[in-house]
Write a protein that holds these residues in place. Sequence first.
Motif, PDB file in Angstrom:
ATOM      1  N   ILE A  76       2.401  -6.200  -2.456  1.00 56.43           N
ATOM      2  CA  ILE A  76       1.480  -5.145  -2.886  1.00 56.43           C
ATOM      3  C   ILE A  76       0.065  -5.694  -3.039  1.00 56.43           C
ATOM      4  O   ILE A  76      -0.911  -5.096  -2.572  1.00 56.43           O
ATOM      5  CB  ILE A  76       1.961  -4.489  -4.209  1.00 56.43           C
ATOM      6  CG1 ILE A  76       3.213  -3.646  -3.942  1.00 56.43           C
ATOM      7  CG2 ILE A  76       0.861  -3.639  -4.833  1.00 56.43           C
ATOM      8  CD1 ILE A  76       3.953  -3.220  -5.198  1.00 56.43           C
ATOM      9  N   PHE A  77      -0.067  -6.868  -3.695  1.00 57.32           N
ATOM     10  CA  PHE A  77      -1.394  -7.471  -3.856  1.00 57.32           C
ATOM     11  C   PHE A  77      -2.013  -7.803  -2.493  1.00 57.32           C
ATOM     12  O   PHE A  77      -3.209  -7.599  -2.283  1.00 57.32           O
ATOM     13  CB  PHE A  77      -1.313  -8.733  -4.726  1.00 57.32           C
ATOM     14  CG  PHE A  77      -1.136  -8.446  -6.188  1.00 57.32           C
ATOM     15  CD1 PHE A  77      -2.058  -7.673  -6.877  1.00 57.32           C
ATOM     16  CD2 PHE A  77      -0.043  -8.946  -6.881  1.00 57.32           C
ATOM     17  CE1 PHE A  77      -1.898  -7.396  -8.237  1.00 57.32           C
ATOM     18  CE2 PHE A  77       0.140  -8.674  -8.237  1.00 57.32           C
ATOM     19  CZ  PHE A  77      -0.796  -7.896  -8.907  1.00 57.32           C
ATOM     20  N   GLY A  78      -1.172  -8.291  -1.585  1.00 58.38           N
ATOM     21  CA  GLY A  78      -1.654  -8.585  -0.237  1.00 58.38           C
ATOM     22  C   GLY A  78      -2.128  -7.332   0.471  1.00 58.38           C
ATOM     23  O   GLY A  78      -3.176  -7.337   1.128  1.00 58.38           O
ATOM     24  N   ALA A  79      -1.375  -6.241   0.316  1.00 60.04           N
ATOM     25  CA  ALA A  79      -1.737  -4.966   0.951  1.00 60.04           C
ATOM     26  C   ALA A  79      -3.046  -4.425   0.380  1.00 60.04           C
ATOM     27  O   ALA A  79      -3.872  -3.868   1.121  1.00 60.04           O
ATOM     28  CB  ALA A  79      -0.614  -3.948   0.749  1.00 60.04           C
ATOM     29  N   ILE A  80      -3.240  -4.579  -0.929  1.00 60.88           N
ATOM     30  CA  ILE A  80      -4.478  -4.106  -1.576  1.00 60.88           C
ATOM     31  C   ILE A  80      -5.693  -4.808  -0.962  1.00 60.88           C
ATOM     32  O   ILE A  80      -6.704  -4.171  -0.653  1.00 60.88           O
ATOM     33  CB  ILE A  80      -4.420  -4.337  -3.105  1.00 60.88           C
ATOM     34  CG1 ILE A  80      -3.434  -3.343  -3.742  1.00 60.88           C
ATOM     35  CG2 ILE A  80      -5.799  -4.209  -3.739  1.00 60.88           C
ATOM     36  CD1 ILE A  80      -3.116  -3.618  -5.197  1.00 60.88           C
ATOM     37  N   LEU A 163       9.392 -16.983   1.454  1.00 61.88           N
ATOM     38  CA  LEU A 163       8.014 -16.936   1.965  1.00 61.88           C
ATOM     39  C   LEU A 163       7.978 -16.267   3.336  1.00 61.88           C
ATOM     40  O   LEU A 163       7.073 -15.476   3.622  1.00 61.88           O
ATOM     41  CB  LEU A 163       7.423 -18.346   2.057  1.00 61.88           C
ATOM     42  CG  LEU A 163       5.985 -18.390   2.586  1.00 61.88           C
ATOM     43  CD1 LEU A 163       5.015 -17.782   1.586  1.00 61.88           C
ATOM     44  CD2 LEU A 163       5.566 -19.809   2.937  1.00 61.88           C
ATOM     45  N   LEU A 164       8.974 -16.570   4.177  1.00 67.49           N
ATOM     46  CA  LEU A 164       9.031 -15.942   5.497  1.00 67.49           C
ATOM     47  C   LEU A 164       9.157 -14.427   5.382  1.00 67.49           C
ATOM     48  O   LEU A 164       8.535 -13.683   6.143  1.00 67.49           O
ATOM     49  CB  LEU A 164      10.211 -16.497   6.301  1.00 67.49           C
ATOM     50  CG  LEU A 164      10.177 -17.982   6.668  1.00 67.49           C
ATOM     51  CD1 LEU A 164      11.313 -18.318   7.622  1.00 67.49           C
ATOM     52  CD2 LEU A 164       8.849 -18.376   7.282  1.00 67.49           C
ATOM     53  N   ILE A 165       9.962 -13.986   4.415  1.00 68.43           N
ATOM     54  CA  ILE A 165      10.133 -12.542   4.200  1.00 68.43           C
ATOM     55  C   ILE A 165       8.807 -11.917   3.762  1.00 68.43           C
ATOM     56  O   ILE A 165       8.429 -10.841   4.236  1.00 68.43           O
ATOM     57  CB  ILE A 165      11.217 -12.266   3.121  1.00 68.43           C
ATOM     58  CG1 ILE A 165      12.551 -12.891   3.510  1.00 68.43           C
ATOM     59  CG2 ILE A 165      11.377 -10.773   2.884  1.00 68.43           C
ATOM     60  CD1 ILE A 165      13.084 -12.467   4.834  1.00 68.43           C
ATOM     61  N   LEU A 166       8.081 -12.609   2.875  1.00 69.35           N
ATOM     62  CA  LEU A 166       6.786 -12.105   2.406  1.00 69.35           C
ATOM     63  C   LEU A 166       5.812 -11.982   3.575  1.00 69.35           C
ATOM     64  O   LEU A 166       5.122 -10.963   3.716  1.00 69.35           O
ATOM     65  CB  LEU A 166       6.213 -13.040   1.332  1.00 69.35           C
ATOM     66  CG  LEU A 166       4.816 -12.694   0.801  1.00 69.35           C
ATOM     67  CD1 LEU A 166       4.809 -11.324   0.124  1.00 69.35           C
ATOM     68  CD2 LEU A 166       4.325 -13.767  -0.171  1.00 69.35           C
ATOM     69  N   VAL A 167       5.748 -13.004   4.419  1.00 69.13           N
ATOM     70  CA  VAL A 167       4.849 -12.977   5.583  1.00 69.13           C
ATOM     71  C   VAL A 167       5.254 -11.864   6.544  1.00 69.13           C
ATOM     72  O   VAL A 167       4.404 -11.146   7.082  1.00 69.13           O
ATOM     73  CB  VAL A 167       4.856 -14.348   6.307  1.00 69.13           C
ATOM     74  CG1 VAL A 167       4.099 -14.271   7.627  1.00 69.13           C
ATOM     75  CG2 VAL A 167       4.251 -15.419   5.408  1.00 69.13           C
ATOM     76  N   LEU A 168       6.559 -11.692   6.743  1.00 72.27           N
ATOM     77  CA  LEU A 168       7.062 -10.634   7.630  1.00 72.27           C
ATOM     78  C   LEU A 168       6.691  -9.252   7.100  1.00 72.27           C
ATOM     79  O   LEU A 168       6.259  -8.371   7.864  1.00 72.27           O
ATOM     80  CB  LEU A 168       8.580 -10.759   7.763  1.00 72.27           C
ATOM     81  CG  LEU A 168       9.268  -9.831   8.769  1.00 72.27           C
ATOM     82  CD1 LEU A 168       8.737 -10.060  10.173  1.00 72.27           C
ATOM     83  CD2 LEU A 168      10.772 -10.047   8.735  1.00 72.27           C
ATOM     84  N   ILE A 169       6.821  -9.055   5.790  1.00 68.87           N
ATOM     85  CA  ILE A 169       6.484  -7.769   5.176  1.00 68.87           C
ATOM     86  C   ILE A 169       4.981  -7.504   5.264  1.00 68.87           C
ATOM     87  O   ILE A 169       4.549  -6.389   5.561  1.00 68.87           O
ATOM     88  CB  ILE A 169       6.983  -7.726   3.717  1.00 68.87           C
ATOM     89  CG1 ILE A 169       8.498  -7.456   3.715  1.00 68.87           C
ATOM     90  CG2 ILE A 169       6.253  -6.677   2.892  1.00 68.87           C
ATOM     91  CD1 ILE A 169       9.139  -7.449   2.356  1.00 68.87           C
ATOM     92  N   SER A 171       2.862  -8.730   7.505  1.00 68.21           N
ATOM     93  CA  SER A 171       2.507  -8.459   8.904  1.00 68.21           C
ATOM     94  C   SER A 171       2.947  -7.059   9.318  1.00 68.21           C
ATOM     95  O   SER A 171       2.251  -6.376  10.078  1.00 68.21           O
ATOM     96  CB  SER A 171       3.121  -9.510   9.826  1.00 68.21           C
ATOM     97  OG  SER A 171       4.532  -9.506   9.735  1.00 68.21           O
ATOM     98  N   SER A 172       4.094  -6.618   8.786  1.00 66.52           N
ATOM     99  CA  SER A 172       4.567  -5.250   9.062  1.00 66.52           C
ATOM    100  C   SER A 172       3.622  -4.227   8.455  1.00 66.52           C
ATOM    101  O   SER A 172       3.344  -3.186   9.055  1.00 66.52           O
ATOM    102  CB  SER A 172       5.976  -5.051   8.496  1.00 66.52           C
ATOM    103  OG  SER A 172       6.872  -5.981   9.040  1.00 66.52           O
ATOM    104  N   ASP A 173       3.108  -4.540   7.254  1.00 67.81           N
ATOM    105  CA  ASP A 173       2.184  -3.616   6.585  1.00 67.81           C
ATOM    106  C   ASP A 173       0.884  -3.483   7.380  1.00 67.81           C
ATOM    107  O   ASP A 173       0.291  -2.407   7.421  1.00 67.81           O
ATOM    108  CB  ASP A 173       1.885  -4.100   5.161  1.00 67.81           C
ATOM    109  CG  ASP A 173       1.076  -3.083   4.379  1.00 67.81           C
ATOM    110  OD1 ASP A 173       1.599  -1.976   4.116  1.00 67.81           O
ATOM    111  OD2 ASP A 173      -0.093  -3.373   4.045  1.00 67.81           O
ATOM    112  N   ILE A 174       0.460  -4.568   8.021  1.00 60.82           N
ATOM    113  CA  ILE A 174      -0.745  -4.512   8.857  1.00 60.82           C
ATOM    114  C   ILE A 174      -0.524  -3.553  10.025  1.00 60.82           C
ATOM    115  O   ILE A 174      -1.393  -2.745  10.367  1.00 60.82           O
ATOM    116  CB  ILE A 174      -1.116  -5.924   9.372  1.00 60.82           C
ATOM    117  CG1 ILE A 174      -1.603  -6.793   8.209  1.00 60.82           C
ATOM    118  CG2 ILE A 174      -2.185  -5.847  10.461  1.00 60.82           C
ATOM    119  CD1 ILE A 174      -1.782  -8.249   8.557  1.00 60.82           C
TER     120      ILE A 174
END
Length: 201
Positions: A76-80, A163-169, A171-174
Motif C-alpha cells: 500500500i505504501f509503495g502504491a501511494i 520480498l519476491l511477493i512484495l515486488v511482484l505485487i 509490479s502488478s499494481d503498476i
Amino acid sequence: MKARSALKNFVLWVSLAIVVNIFIYIIFGSEPGLEFLGGYIIELSLSVDNLFLFLLVFTSFNIPISYQKRVLTYGIFGAIVLRFMFIFLGVAIVNTFHWILYIFGFFLFCSGLKILFNKEEAVDFSDSKVLKIMKKIIPVTDDLYGECFFVRKNGVLHATPLLLILVLIESSDIIFAMDSIPAIFSITTNPYIVYSSNIFA
C-alpha cells in the motif's frame, strides 16, 4: 480477519471517502465534487482486479495469512508513492499534450478487447520475468523466515520469498495503474482529485 470485521473496514473506508467527497462538494463546488465521486467509483470498481490478483499470488506461493498483512501494508505504501508519481507526471503530460488523452482512450479500448476475447488460462507466477530479474540481482532463499524480507546466510545477504511477493505485487499494481489512471483522466485532470479518489479507492 473475519467477514464481519472486513465488512466493517470496508464500510469505514467508503464512509471516509464519502465524507471527503462532501467536503470537496461544499468547499470547491459541485463540479469537483462530482469528479471525485466519478473517479472514486471507477477506481473502486477497477481495484477489485487487484484483490483477486493478490489472492492468486498469495495462494500460488502458499504464503501464510499471518504474513500477508505485512506484504500488503508495504504494498500500500509503495502504491501511494508510485501512483503519486504516475498521476502528477501524467497530468503534466496531458496538460502539455492534450491529444495524448486519445492515446489513453485507445489503450483502454485495446485492454477491453483483450479481456473480452482472451480465454482464461492458469497463471504461473513463478515464471514471472520480474521474479527472474530479482533472482539475478540477489540470491533468494527457498524458505520463509518469518516476516523477514532479508536474511543473512553464511555472511551473504539473501532475499526471502516474501520480498519476491512484495515486488511482484508492486509490479502488478503498476500494470493496473496503467489502466485505472487513464480511465479517471476521462473524468478530470485535476491532480488532487485524481490522486485522492485513487488512494481512497
